[in-house]
Write a protein that holds these residues in place. Sequence first.
Motif, mmCIF file in Angstrom:
data_model
loop_
_atom_site.group_PDB
_atom_site.id
_atom_site.type_symbol
_atom_site.label_atom_id
_atom_site.label_comp_id
_atom_site.label_asym_id
_atom_site.label_seq_id
_atom_site.Cartn_x
_atom_site.Cartn_y
_atom_site.Cartn_z
ATOM 1 N N THR A 103 -23.684 1.458 -12.655
ATOM 2 C CA THR A 103 -23.296 0.144 -13.186
ATOM 3 C C THR A 103 -22.806 -0.782 -12.083
ATOM 4 O O THR A 103 -22.633 -1.978 -12.318
ATOM 5 C CB THR A 103 -22.170 0.294 -14.231
ATOM 6 O OG1 THR A 103 -21.048 0.935 -13.611
ATOM 7 C CG2 THR A 103 -22.635 1.096 -15.429
ATOM 8 N N PHE A 104 -22.520 -0.216 -10.912
ATOM 9 C CA PHE A 104 -22.075 -0.987 -9.749
ATOM 10 C C PHE A 104 -20.797 -1.782 -10.054
ATOM 11 O O PHE A 104 -20.598 -2.882 -9.537
ATOM 12 C CB PHE A 104 -23.186 -1.925 -9.259
ATOM 13 C CG PHE A 104 -24.463 -1.208 -8.926
ATOM 14 C CD1 PHE A 104 -24.588 -0.512 -7.735
ATOM 15 C CD2 PHE A 104 -25.525 -1.200 -9.818
ATOM 16 C CE1 PHE A 104 -25.769 0.167 -7.419
ATOM 17 C CE2 PHE A 104 -26.702 -0.525 -9.516
ATOM 18 C CZ PHE A 104 -26.830 0.165 -8.322
ATOM 19 N N THR A 105 -19.932 -1.217 -10.906
ATOM 20 C CA THR A 105 -18.687 -1.906 -11.260
ATOM 21 C C THR A 105 -17.716 -1.997 -10.091
ATOM 22 O O THR A 105 -16.725 -2.726 -10.161
ATOM 23 C CB THR A 105 -17.991 -1.186 -12.432
ATOM 24 O OG1 THR A 105 -17.853 0.206 -12.109
ATOM 25 C CG2 THR A 105 -18.787 -1.336 -13.716
ATOM 26 N N GLU A 106 -18.012 -1.274 -9.010
ATOM 27 C CA GLU A 106 -17.147 -1.321 -7.831
ATOM 28 C C GLU A 106 -17.519 -2.470 -6.894
ATOM 29 O O GLU A 106 -16.930 -2.622 -5.811
ATOM 30 C CB GLU A 106 -17.236 0.009 -7.076
ATOM 31 C CG GLU A 106 -18.605 0.318 -6.492
ATOM 32 C CD GLU A 106 -19.611 0.882 -7.491
ATOM 33 O OE1 GLU A 106 -20.764 1.100 -7.101
ATOM 34 O OE2 GLU A 106 -19.225 1.104 -8.663
ATOM 35 N N ALA A 107 -18.480 -3.299 -7.294
ATOM 36 C CA ALA A 107 -19.024 -4.322 -6.397
ATOM 37 C C ALA A 107 -17.957 -5.291 -5.890
ATOM 38 O O ALA A 107 -17.955 -5.670 -4.709
ATOM 39 C CB ALA A 107 -20.143 -5.091 -7.103
ATOM 40 N N LEU A 110 -18.289 4.043 2.188
ATOM 41 C CA LEU A 110 -18.946 3.565 0.971
ATOM 42 C C LEU A 110 -18.704 4.514 -0.199
ATOM 43 O O LEU A 110 -18.543 4.075 -1.342
ATOM 44 C CB LEU A 110 -20.445 3.385 1.212
ATOM 45 C CG LEU A 110 -21.202 2.697 0.069
ATOM 46 C CD1 LEU A 110 -20.631 1.304 -0.202
ATOM 47 C CD2 LEU A 110 -22.699 2.601 0.383
ATOM 48 N N ALA A 111 -18.651 5.812 0.081
ATOM 49 C CA ALA A 111 -18.387 6.779 -0.988
ATOM 50 C C ALA A 111 -17.020 6.526 -1.620
ATOM 51 O O ALA A 111 -16.854 6.607 -2.847
ATOM 52 C CB ALA A 111 -18.463 8.198 -0.436
ATOM 53 N N ASP A 165 -16.332 5.202 -5.602
ATOM 54 C CA ASP A 165 -15.750 6.231 -6.477
ATOM 55 C C ASP A 165 -14.858 5.535 -7.507
ATOM 56 O O ASP A 165 -13.812 4.977 -7.147
ATOM 57 C CB ASP A 165 -14.927 7.211 -5.645
ATOM 58 C CG ASP A 165 -14.277 8.301 -6.507
ATOM 59 O OD1 ASP A 165 -14.455 8.271 -7.744
ATOM 60 O OD2 ASP A 165 -13.588 9.162 -5.937
ATOM 61 N N PRO A 166 -15.236 5.543 -8.798
ATOM 62 C CA PRO A 166 -14.453 4.804 -9.791
ATOM 63 C C PRO A 166 -13.017 5.300 -9.919
ATOM 64 O O PRO A 166 -12.114 4.511 -10.206
ATOM 65 C CB PRO A 166 -15.235 5.016 -11.091
ATOM 66 C CG PRO A 166 -16.079 6.228 -10.856
ATOM 67 C CD PRO A 166 -16.399 6.222 -9.397
ATOM 68 N N ALA A 213 -7.541 3.698 -9.072
ATOM 69 C CA ALA A 213 -6.237 4.089 -8.532
ATOM 70 C C ALA A 213 -5.750 3.132 -7.452
ATOM 71 O O ALA A 213 -4.545 3.064 -7.174
ATOM 72 C CB ALA A 213 -6.306 5.505 -7.982
ATOM 73 N N SER A 214 -6.677 2.390 -6.845
ATOM 74 C CA SER A 214 -6.281 1.479 -5.767
ATOM 75 C C SER A 214 -5.687 0.176 -6.286
ATOM 76 O O SER A 214 -5.063 -0.568 -5.525
ATOM 77 C CB SER A 214 -7.488 1.166 -4.881
ATOM 78 O OG SER A 214 -8.420 0.333 -5.564
#
Length: 491
Positions: free
Chosen positions: A354-358, A418-419, A423-424, A429-430
């Motif tokens: 889903t690339f929600t970390e974009a 990148l990993a 990582d969701p 957590a960040s």
Amino acid sequence: MLDGAEELAKAGYAWEIADAPILHRALNLADLAHVLELLRIKAIPEHAGHALIGELLHLADSPDDTVRYDPEFGEMYSSRERYFAGRIGDDAGWLHAGRTRREAMRIAYRIVVRRQVLTLVTAAADLVEHLCIQGRAHIDTVMPDYTYLQPAQPTTFGHYILSFADPVLRDAGRLVREFADINASPVGSGAASGSALLSDREGPGHDLGFDGPIHHVRDAMWQSDPFTHALLAATTLVIAHDKLAEDLEIFTSREFGFVTLGDGLVRPSVLMPQKRNPYALTVIRGVAGIMIGRSTGQLTVTKSPSARSDLYIYAYGEVPRSLDLAIRATELTSAVVRTLSVDAGAMKAALEETFTEAADIATFLMQRFHIDYRSAHSIVAAAVDYARADARPLSPQDISRSAQSVVGRSLDLTDDELAKLTDPVQVAASHDGLGGSARTPMLAFADDRTTQAIELRDWAGRTRDTLDLGEADLLRRARAAIDHEEATETP
């Protein structure tokens, strides 16, 4: 019967009579306090006052249909007058001394609504506690957060469910503030400018549990805003439930499969054996619509010149019924939250590709390589397009390739960097600022909101206990007056 009386009874009095079960008990209390005050100031004969008290105590222990509330006799006050006259004759007429029928009705209305406000605050506090329990239980359960039903950022189910706590607390706080005005006394207001008979407005109001008198008697008779505000707060409270219910209806679907409602809150199809319909959510959503309609209706009837009965005729029943509906919807929402089962695996799986970390990657590029955020945004957007086109995860090469086209140079990330960014669990957590999805701020949030909920419930409980004691004391004093008369008459 006079010409037109039948039509008036059907269209007007019947509407008011339908509210008799709601106001009956409170009217008994209002009448008892009035008669006791009339006896105290020696405004009526003792025998008449004692006769009235005897009948009112009888009604206090009897169902509302003991009085034949019938639109043929007029509105409910007229039905009560007819009942008393049939029981004690002309002594019933002393009940009118120094008080209009509207004052009796206004007092009863406030007695009913104030208790409903307390019950609704308690129900809201219970809901917040259940939200906090679920929030703590799923503080690490990762899922996509959605905007426009599109995956937006990684979050946790704990963070998501706790977002509904503050809207509930805000409306509970509004109800607490409105309680002060609702529990103000109109006793002794007279017809319009005061009573020539009842000069003490504090004592009789205190006997009925009111915090103090409304300072202007005309306002005391005709104010509507405290009830409108309470109804609007109840409506926005239920709208908050609706937002959660609408989300959960999506999350319970087969396509999502994130959560499952408790067995007691679903309804099977009578035709399709496989279906498990989330009926409780349908009820909550429907109640929200009804509350919006009723609030709009009440706002409409309050738009009138001052000193008009329109708003009260249609408020005596509609506002209590609406508050009762809000109470039941809030209790149902608590049951939904309390019995909710969460599929953590399905939630985590929904984050894949889903690339929600974009957004977090773009922020990292901005800080690491000192480029403006718009450029970083464009780099990540292009990189995501490359990965999507090949149906694969994002790679450092995608970032480097898109950076070359956007800013004219490569931005090199390691596989490990990148990993971590994709990582969701680590992304959620960040976000450790106030109100963020990280464990520490969310646990602190849940603890604080639980404390607020307990304080609200304790306030409502203490206030309810005070009202109970006051009403019990009023009944005790009334019985004592009767007992004293009987003891005096005994040779």
